[in-house]
Scaffold this motif. Structure first.
Motif, PDB file in Angstrom:
ATOM      1  N   ALA A 348     -82.066 106.837 -30.706  1.00 20.67           N
ATOM      2  CA  ALA A 348     -81.573 105.487 -30.967  1.00 20.67           C
ATOM      3  C   ALA A 348     -82.285 104.465 -30.099  1.00 20.67           C
ATOM      4  CB  ALA A 348     -80.061 105.436 -30.711  1.00 20.67           C
ATOM      5  N   LEU A 349     -82.449 104.765 -28.821  1.00 21.67           N
ATOM      6  CA  LEU A 349     -83.125 103.827 -27.922  1.00 21.67           C
ATOM      7  C   LEU A 349     -84.580 103.633 -28.328  1.00 21.67           C
ATOM      8  CD1 LEU A 349     -81.653 104.956 -24.478  1.00 21.67           C
ATOM      9  CD2 LEU A 349     -81.064 102.904 -25.783  1.00 21.67           C
ATOM     10  N   ALA A 350     -85.226 104.715 -28.783  1.00 25.10           N
ATOM     11  CA  ALA A 350     -86.618 104.607 -29.245  1.00 25.10           C
ATOM     12  C   ALA A 350     -86.712 103.713 -30.474  1.00 25.10           C
ATOM     13  CB  ALA A 350     -87.172 105.996 -29.545  1.00 25.10           C
ATOM     14  N   MET A 351     -85.728 103.824 -31.389  1.00 25.42           N
ATOM     15  CA  MET A 351     -85.719 102.982 -32.589  1.00 25.42           C
ATOM     16  C   MET A 351     -85.648 101.501 -32.211  1.00 25.42           C
ATOM     17  SD  MET A 351     -83.159 105.313 -34.944  1.00 25.42           S
ATOM     18  CE  MET A 351     -83.011 104.197 -36.331  1.00 25.42           C
ATOM     19  N   LYS A 362     -79.271  90.076 -31.568  1.00 24.60           N
ATOM     20  CA  LYS A 362     -78.024  89.891 -30.825  1.00 24.60           C
ATOM     21  C   LYS A 362     -77.083  91.074 -31.013  1.00 24.60           C
ATOM     22  CE  LYS A 362     -79.107  85.625 -29.640  1.00 24.60           C
ATOM     23  NZ  LYS A 362     -79.493  85.289 -28.255  1.00 24.60           N
ATOM     24  N   SER A 363     -77.414  91.946 -31.972  1.00 21.79           N
ATOM     25  CA  SER A 363     -76.584  93.119 -32.231  1.00 21.79           C
ATOM     26  C   SER A 363     -77.501  94.303 -32.505  1.00 21.79           C
ATOM     27  CB  SER A 363     -75.659  92.889 -33.433  1.00 21.79           C
ATOM     28  OG  SER A 363     -76.427  92.798 -34.631  1.00 21.79           O
ATOM     29  N   THR A 364     -76.911  95.491 -32.511  1.00 16.22           N
ATOM     30  CA  THR A 364     -77.650  96.701 -32.859  1.00 16.22           C
ATOM     31  C   THR A 364     -76.918  97.420 -33.978  1.00 16.22           C
ATOM     32  OG1 THR A 364     -78.500  97.011 -30.614  1.00 16.22           O
ATOM     33  CG2 THR A 364     -78.465  98.945 -32.040  1.00 16.22           C
ATOM     34  N   VAL A 365     -77.613  97.672 -35.091  1.00 12.09           N
ATOM     35  CA  VAL A 365     -77.071  98.508 -36.180  1.00 12.09           C
ATOM     36  C   VAL A 365     -78.156  99.521 -36.531  1.00 12.09           C
ATOM     37  CG1 VAL A 365     -76.157  98.594 -38.519  1.00 12.09           C
ATOM     38  CG2 VAL A 365     -75.649  96.616 -37.075  1.00 12.09           C
ATOM     39  N   LEU A 366     -77.900 100.798 -36.269  1.00 16.85           N
ATOM     40  CA  LEU A 366     -78.877 101.857 -36.500  1.00 16.85           C
ATOM     41  C   LEU A 366     -78.319 102.905 -37.448  1.00 16.85           C
ATOM     42  CD1 LEU A 366     -80.056 102.466 -32.806  1.00 16.85           C
ATOM     43  CD2 LEU A 366     -81.109 100.961 -34.509  1.00 16.85           C
ATOM     44  N   TYR A 367     -79.222 103.460 -38.283  1.00 14.86           N
ATOM     45  CA  TYR A 367     -78.797 104.486 -39.238  1.00 14.86           C
ATOM     46  C   TYR A 367     -79.778 105.639 -39.245  1.00 14.86           C
ATOM     47  CZ  TYR A 367     -78.264 106.863 -43.757  1.00 14.86           C
ATOM     48  OH  TYR A 367     -78.120 107.814 -44.733  1.00 14.86           O
ATOM     49  N   ASP A 368     -79.218 106.853 -39.222  1.00 18.87           N
ATOM     50  CA  ASP A 368     -80.017 108.064 -39.419  1.00 18.87           C
ATOM     51  C   ASP A 368     -79.106 109.086 -40.089  1.00 18.87           C
ATOM     52  OD1 ASP A 368     -81.191 110.704 -39.001  1.00 18.87           O
ATOM     53  OD2 ASP A 368     -82.619 109.698 -37.677  1.00 18.87           O
ATOM     54  N   ALA A 369     -79.512 109.536 -41.260  1.00 19.28           N
ATOM     55  CA  ALA A 369     -78.670 110.444 -42.043  1.00 19.28           C
ATOM     56  C   ALA A 369     -78.432 111.780 -41.348  1.00 19.28           C
ATOM     57  CB  ALA A 369     -79.302 110.678 -43.417  1.00 19.28           C
ATOM     58  N   THR A 370     -79.296 112.143 -40.391  1.00 14.34           N
ATOM     59  CA  THR A 370     -79.174 113.457 -39.743  1.00 14.34           C
ATOM     60  C   THR A 370     -78.301 113.435 -38.504  1.00 14.34           C
ATOM     61  OG1 THR A 370     -81.122 113.145 -38.324  1.00 14.34           O
ATOM     62  CG2 THR A 370     -81.504 114.013 -40.543  1.00 14.34           C
ATOM     63  N   TRP A 371     -77.893 112.261 -38.048  1.00 17.04           N
ATOM     64  CA  TRP A 371     -77.107 112.191 -36.816  1.00 17.04           C
ATOM     65  C   TRP A 371     -75.735 112.825 -37.004  1.00 17.04           C
ATOM     66  CZ3 TRP A 371     -78.572 106.474 -35.434  1.00 17.04           C
ATOM     67  CH2 TRP A 371     -79.791 106.485 -34.740  1.00 17.04           C
ATOM     68  N   HIS A 372     -75.232 113.414 -35.922  1.00 16.00           N
ATOM     69  CA  HIS A 372     -73.936 114.092 -35.937  1.00 16.00           C
ATOM     70  C   HIS A 372     -72.832 113.045 -35.906  1.00 16.00           C
ATOM     71  CE1 HIS A 372     -70.708 116.832 -34.900  1.00 16.00           C
ATOM     72  NE2 HIS A 372     -71.531 117.863 -34.982  1.00 16.00           N
ATOM     73  N   LYS A 373     -71.980 113.067 -36.921  1.00 12.64           N
ATOM     74  CA  LYS A 373     -70.936 112.050 -37.045  1.00 12.64           C
ATOM     75  C   LYS A 373     -69.986 112.040 -35.847  1.00 12.64           C
ATOM     76  CE  LYS A 373     -67.094 110.600 -39.996  1.00 12.64           C
ATOM     77  NZ  LYS A 373     -66.180 111.008 -41.085  1.00 12.64           N
ATOM     78  N   GLY A 374     -69.763 113.206 -35.267  1.00 16.67           N
ATOM     79  CA  GLY A 374     -68.802 113.286 -34.171  1.00 16.67           C
ATOM     80  C   GLY A 374     -69.243 112.626 -32.882  1.00 16.67           C
ATOM     81  N   VAL A 375     -70.501 112.209 -32.796  1.00 18.84           N
ATOM     82  CA  VAL A 375     -71.025 111.689 -31.530  1.00 18.84           C
ATOM     83  C   VAL A 375     -71.486 110.238 -31.653  1.00 18.84           C
ATOM     84  CG1 VAL A 375     -72.609 112.237 -29.620  1.00 18.84           C
ATOM     85  CG2 VAL A 375     -71.790 114.062 -31.078  1.00 18.84           C
ATOM     86  N   ILE A 376     -71.399 109.647 -32.845  1.00 20.33           N
ATOM     87  CA  ILE A 376     -71.975 108.310 -33.032  1.00 20.33           C
ATOM     88  C   ILE A 376     -71.289 107.242 -32.176  1.00 20.33           C
ATOM     89  CG2 ILE A 376     -72.993 108.744 -35.302  1.00 20.33           C
ATOM     90  CD1 ILE A 376     -70.552 107.496 -36.603  1.00 20.33           C
ATOM     91  N   GLY A 377     -69.996 107.390 -31.929  1.00 17.39           N
ATOM     92  CA  GLY A 377     -69.312 106.422 -31.063  1.00 17.39           C
ATOM     93  C   GLY A 377     -69.821 106.477 -29.639  1.00 17.39           C
ATOM     94  N   ILE A 378     -70.064 107.697 -29.153  1.00  8.70           N
ATOM     95  CA  ILE A 378     -70.603 107.863 -27.794  1.00  8.70           C
ATOM     96  C   ILE A 378     -71.995 107.259 -27.715  1.00  8.70           C
ATOM     97  CG2 ILE A 378     -71.289 109.561 -26.066  1.00  8.70           C
ATOM     98  CD1 ILE A 378     -69.164 111.436 -27.243  1.00  8.70           C
TER      99      ILE A 378
END
Length: 584
Positions: A348-351, A362-378
């Motif tokens: 995410a930081l690299a993106m 002013k905001s960050t909105v990132l998407y990756d279909a392979t990311w683990h749903k259980g960790v996206i809040g962290i």
């Protein structure tokens, strides 16, 4: 505001010193009645404590300070429906339904664990994070109806489940909703809707956790059934874990429940929490920070990696053997969660860094279909540590896109998301955190609109990390007595933060020490040692501050902000300063 930094990019905001005639009188009163220094009295007055009685209530919360649960809208209806289900001639099957996070699982363990002592036809249900998603699910309702349940008590969810509750009613299933999230424009047609944030609810305290609302339901149940409340109070350990992990304000009732919950946790923790405390490696008295960073993530990991039912099983475990087994499994999930967290955060930081538009947004909105749903809040929270702005992390979830949002102090991310509701299928949450579901085709439009909303409404100061300074502190004031009294101001959390102090004109006494290549240890004294040879030398620790070692030089003054802590080493206990920031 204090002068701009040469090392730090954080804003230091000094809270106003209590200087009015009334406040000065209160400082004198507290100094005399409590036998504390004028500095400590000023610290209390700054927090709105002006009389001996207010100080006594603050330092010694009483369980009697809890509000009457029947002041909550629909509480009488909820108890009436619950008692009806328990009638001998009816013996309805009751399902305790809770969300899959810490607040939801502790809520289920609380309500199920207590009510099963009074009703045998009872079970619990936690939705699968990946198959069912957040809130009341169709699958859960069908399971309840197919298995003969006619009453569902929904905890930490349900306030926006208008369609689902209507579907349940058609299947002959009633709902009692216990939620603490903001309601939508329409309330579900349930037997009772308990939520202090309802516009028509006059309950005196609005900031309960979901588990806290469940506790109020049980408190009312005990009062109605004339069950001694002493039988309910040991369950406050679960409420304390929910309060800490859900980051709700530690004021009012939350502070009372957290205070007594911590007492139970430290004296006689339930078997499951005792096993979790042991595997987390805590050997000293627990505080809110230990719950936030030690117990909460492990409980959460069950639902993030596999199924949150394991967390409830741990919290309800009867034997130590069973509890140890569940705790070990959950700890393994937590280790897996950390691995996902680390790799996803790096991506995410690299993106962000690889995109000029994202870097300067002013905001960050990132998407990756392979990311683990259980960790996206962290991961959203991790991104804010590097790019201090409202952040939403999105990933694929079945045939939809699920997102988790986190905010920065002073900005209401829920309201910003609400302005984008036309692009969402579902959303919910509160000021600092929210979740949402949308179609894959709406990602770009949502990213653009969310950025427009944030850019229009956020203030520039919200985009810079903030440190609130309670008071300037002279090193001569730092003593064991100051530490003891400050510690008694806990439990600390939002709106009752641990005091942060600031001291200017600080000098190095010896060369800085770098620990584990990341952390900084310095010995400091206030004022030039040539002029203040009698001043005490204190050790200050800065986690992640190793980069400052080359910038701090002997003979060069600097300012520090910090919290006063105790250091336990080789059987010795000394005071030390935990650095929050440094400025030349």
């Amino acid at each position: 505001m204090i002068a701009q930094p040469t090392i730090s990019s954080k804003r230091w905001i000094a809270k106003p010193f209590p200087n009015s005639v009334e406040q000065q009188g209160a400082i004198e009163t507290l100094t005399n009645s409590l036998g504390v220094s004028p500095f400590l009295a000023a610290l209390l007055v700054q927090r709105g404590i002006q009389t001996y009685e207010e100080a006594r209530t603050f330092f010694r919360p009483e369980i009697e300070h809890l509000h009457n649960p029947f002041e909550m809208k629909d509480m009488e209806r909820a108890i009436m429906r619950l008692q009806m289900a328990m009638l001998p001639e009816r013996q309805e099957k009751i399902l305790i339904y809770g969300d899959y996070d810490v607040d939801g699982t502790t809520s289920v363990a609380l309500v199920y664990g207590f009510l099963k002592n009074y009703h045998s036809a009872i079970d619990y249900y936690i939705p699968d994070r990946y198959k069912e998603g957040y809130g009341i699910s169709q699958q859960g309702i069908r399971w309840a109806a197919d298995n003969g349940f006619s009453l569902i008590i929904a905890l930490d969810c349900g306030i926006k489940s208008v369609e689902r509750v209507a579907e349940a009613k058609e299947l002959g299933v009633d709902f009692i909703i216990c939620d603490h999230h903001r309601p939508g424009s329409e309330l579900p047609d349930a037997a009772a809707v308990l939520d202090p944030k309802r516009d028509d609810c006059q309950y005196p305290y609005k900031e309960l956790s979901g588990c806290g609302v469940g506790f109020k339901l049980l408190q009312a149940f005990c009062l109605q059934k004339e069950i001694p409340l002493e039988q309910l109070y040991p369950y406050l350990d679960l409420v304390a874990v929910s309060i800490a992990s859900d980051i709700v304000p530690l004021t009012g009732e939350n502070r009372v429940m957290a205070y007594y919950g911590l007492k139970h946790l430290n004296a006689t923790p339930r078997t499951g929490l005792k096993a979790l405390i042991k595997i987390a490696g805590f050997s000293r008295e627990l505080d809110i920070t230990n719950l936030v960073f030690g117990l909460g993530p492990r409980i959460n990991a069950a639902g993030r990696i596999q199924h949150a039912k394991a967390a409830v099983q741990l919290l309800l475990a009867a034997s130590e053997e069973e509890a140890d087994e569940f705790a070990m499994a959950i700890n393994k999930h937590n280790n897996s969660r950390r691995e996902f967290d680390s790799s996803m955060t790096e991506q995410a930081l690299a993106m962000i860094r690889d995109s000029d538009a994202l870097t300067h947004a002013k905001s960050t909105v990132l998407y990756d279909a392979t990311w683990h749903k259980g960790v996206i809040g962290i991961v959203a929270s991790r991104c804010i540590e590097h790019f201090h702005r409202p952040t939403i992390i999105l990933t694929q979830s079945n045939d939809k896109v699920a997102g988790s949002a986190r905010s920065v102090p002073g900005f209401d991310v829920y309201e910003a998301i609400e302005e984008c509701a036309d692009l969402l299928e579902q959303f919910g949450g509160h000021t600092f955190a929210a979740g949402m579901t949308m179609s894959v085709t709406n990602i770009d439009a949502f990213r653009q609109k969310f950025e427009e909303v944030v850019a229009r409404t956020i203030k520039e100061e919200h985009l810079m990390p903030l440190i609130d300074i309670d008071l300037p502190l002279d090193f001569s004031e730092i003593s064991d007595k100051l530490f003891r009294i400050v510690k008694q101001m806990g439990p600390f959390g939002p709106y009752n933060l641990q005091p942060t102090f600031m001291t200017e004109e600080v000098y190095l006494v010896s060369e800085p020490i770098i620990m584990k290549e990341k952390h900084l240890k310095i010995n400091v004294r206030q004022g030039d040692t040539a002029f203040r040879k009698s001043g005490q030398t204190l050790t200050a620790i800065g986690f992640g501050f190793a980069h400052l070692a080359d910038q701090l030089r002997p003979g060069q003054p600097f300012s520090i902000c910090y919290q006063v802590e105790q250091n336990h080493y080789n059987g010795n206990t000394t005071l030390q300063l935990m650095l929050k920031d440094v400025k030349v």
